[in-house]
Design a protein around this motif. Structure first.
Motif, PDB file in Angstrom:
ATOM      1  N   GLU A 171       0.782  -1.238   0.052  1.00 37.36           N
ATOM      2  CA  GLU A 171      -0.009  -0.035  -0.043  1.00 37.36           C
ATOM      3  C   GLU A 171       0.808   1.224   0.102  1.00 37.36           C
ATOM      4  N   SER A 172       2.112   1.227  -0.456  1.00 43.84           N
ATOM      5  CA  SER A 172       3.040   2.525  -0.150  1.00 43.84           C
ATOM      6  C   SER A 172       3.246   2.659  -1.861  1.00 43.84           C
ATOM      7  N   ASP A 173       3.316   3.777  -2.038  1.00 45.68           N
ATOM      8  CA  ASP A 173       3.435   4.306  -3.587  1.00 45.68           C
ATOM      9  C   ASP A 173       4.868   4.740  -3.977  1.00 45.68           C
ATOM     10  N   HIS A 232       6.988   6.303  -1.656  1.00 44.13           N
ATOM     11  CA  HIS A 232       7.640   5.531  -0.394  1.00 44.13           C
ATOM     12  C   HIS A 232       6.508   6.021   0.846  1.00 44.13           C
ATOM     13  N   LYS A 247      -0.585   4.828  -0.020  1.00 42.00           N
ATOM     14  CA  LYS A 247      -1.452   5.243  -1.059  1.00 42.00           C
ATOM     15  C   LYS A 247      -2.774   5.657  -0.461  1.00 42.00           C
ATOM     16  N   PRO A 304      -5.886   6.580  -1.161  1.00 40.94           N
ATOM     17  CA  PRO A 304      -7.220   6.064  -0.895  1.00 40.94           C
ATOM     18  C   PRO A 304      -7.200   4.807  -0.040  1.00 40.94           C
ATOM     19  N   HIS A 305      -6.146   4.322   0.068  1.00 38.42           N
ATOM     20  CA  HIS A 305      -5.994   3.036   1.083  1.00 38.42           C
ATOM     21  C   HIS A 305      -6.172   3.661   2.549  1.00 38.42           C
ATOM     22  N   LEU A 360      -1.535   4.023  -9.311  1.00 33.64           N
ATOM     23  CA  LEU A 360      -1.530   3.134  -8.213  1.00 33.64           C
ATOM     24  C   LEU A 360      -1.396   1.639  -8.204  1.00 33.64           C
ATOM     25  N   LEU A 398       1.409   0.584  -9.267  1.00 31.96           N
ATOM     26  CA  LEU A 398       2.964   0.582  -9.101  1.00 31.96           C
ATOM     27  C   LEU A 398       3.198   0.546  -7.528  1.00 31.96           C
ATOM     28  N   MET A 429       6.481   0.835  -4.326  1.00 27.44           N
ATOM     29  CA  MET A 429       7.624   1.440  -4.068  1.00 27.44           C
ATOM     30  C   MET A 429       8.580   1.930  -5.040  1.00 27.44           C
TER      31      MET A 429
END
Lengths: 250, 250
Positions: free
Chosen positions: A15-17, A20, A23, A25-26, B163, B165, B167
């Motif tokens: 759940e990390s973009d 780092h 995300k 929405p999560h 989203l 993708l 890290m």
């Protein structure tokens, strides 16, 4: 003052973009989970109010004030409190604290109760809100005015997918924010993080529908709409800041 | 026998599907998270091996045997064990236990170590696998033969989203299974649950690419491919069962 309830949560890899960070929405999904856990602790679950009253909770508005986003592997604390309610609306806050104990995100949300079959909003039932100890008020808290986007808005087409649906067969709330993000430039998303988000839900979306995610950007402000052939489903205003702290207010 | 490591997990609302069961791609993400937590406990994190050796773990194969899927709000136990390794491959198992303590899912996975820059697979380093206490073997465990899909396969187009993708800027592993699900009929997905899944990853996919999710169904068996203009990225074989237990083997 309503009863407060909190849960610790460690931001998972998945759940990390690319920045780092969680995300976003999560994070909204997880916050909603925390209010669900509070309801469970108070013996006032969503399942119970559906069975007893044929009602479901629906979110109509979010406002997020973001100091910073939680980082990958950071353990945050998500605290919630049902603040107040009036004849139609229930107001709930979420406070996100970073690993250092500092408050990093403040979320205000508005809920209504909807009849499961008719999909119509009904007035707040005292028995349903009583367990949270929130205050009854007369005032109606107004969100911002969302201007309609004009023809210069960029449009990106999405199709509502199977995994976008929740247990009730509805599109999960957090998906609307996902579609708003997906309409933006990758480069902009790499260089900016949201500072303030105001989001309004107007109408449910169903499986198989095509939706348009519209965006209009003016410097560090973006306006968003989610539309389908059935009209407007959601609107948002987002203020962004550059990732590097010093250049925040350019 | 490798060291075992386990974590309890309660299935959240936002990861539950219309059948009131966990969204399977999410279970794969969570399982991977558990192996990451084991590495952390052993002081052998992904970050450490990236810094020290410039290597990253990459999954090449999954095989899932599914007795039943975890239900919404069920607390499951996810246990993992690095079983064995040979010159190139590391084999890791995940065992999912239901709230009643019964094993409900058995996952076999294959990992390789890849150079972060060259994206080439390198031979297994003893120092990296030693902490898990797994056995060195000569044997190479072969997956199934995946036949190529022919022109009769249905094709559904997807676009790799921001989203999607992780890290590292790569498409998260679980997305491939999501695309395979999304190529299927809603009615079929409402009436069936997977019994056995074999999944092979061949090539990474990058942001902004268009991908095709291909599916060919023969009764309760489906074959899947994920393709782009760069060729084949993933393949899968799925065996399904009807949701009602009695009609399993029709």
């Amino acid at each position: 003052m309503g009863k407060r309830f909190k849960v610790n949560y460690r931001i998972p890899f998945y759940e990390s973009d690319i920045n780092h960070q969680i995300k976003l929405p999560h994070l909204l999904s997880f916050a909603l989970q925390v209010s669900g856990l509070q309801s469970e602790e108070l013996g006032n679950t969503d399942e119970f109010i559906l069975e007893k009253y044929n009602l479901v909770w629906v979110i109509t508005d979010y406002e997020l004030e973001i100091e910073r986003l939680p980082n990958y592997a950071e353990t945050i604390e998500v605290e919630t409190e049902a603040i107040a309610y009036n004849k139609l609306f229930c107001y709930r806050k979420f406070f996100i604290y970073g690993q250092d104990g500092q408050k990093i995100i403040d979320i205000s949300s508005t809920f209504v109760l909807m009849d499961y079959d008719s999909r119509k909003v009904v007035s707040v039932k005292e028995a349903i809100v009583e367990p949270y100890g929130s205050e009854k008020i007369k005032k109606i808290i107004r969100g911002p005015k969302y201007d309609s986007l004009d023809d210069s808005a960029e449009q990106v087409l999405f199709h509502v997918r199977y995994l976008d649906l929740d247990m009730n067969g509805h599109v999960n709330n957090s998906k609307y924010l996902e579609w708003m993000y997906e309409a933006m430039d990758l480069d902009f998303l790499k260089q900016h993080i949201p500072k303030k988000i105001q989001l309004k839900y107007l109408k449910e979306i169903h499986y198989g529908k095509d939706i348009l995610s519209l965006i209009q950007r003016d410097g560090l402000s973006t306006k968003h709409e989610i539309r389908s052939d059935q009209g407007l489903h959601a609107q948002a205003l987002i203020e962004w800041r550059l990732k590097e702290g010093d250049q925040d207010d350019l």
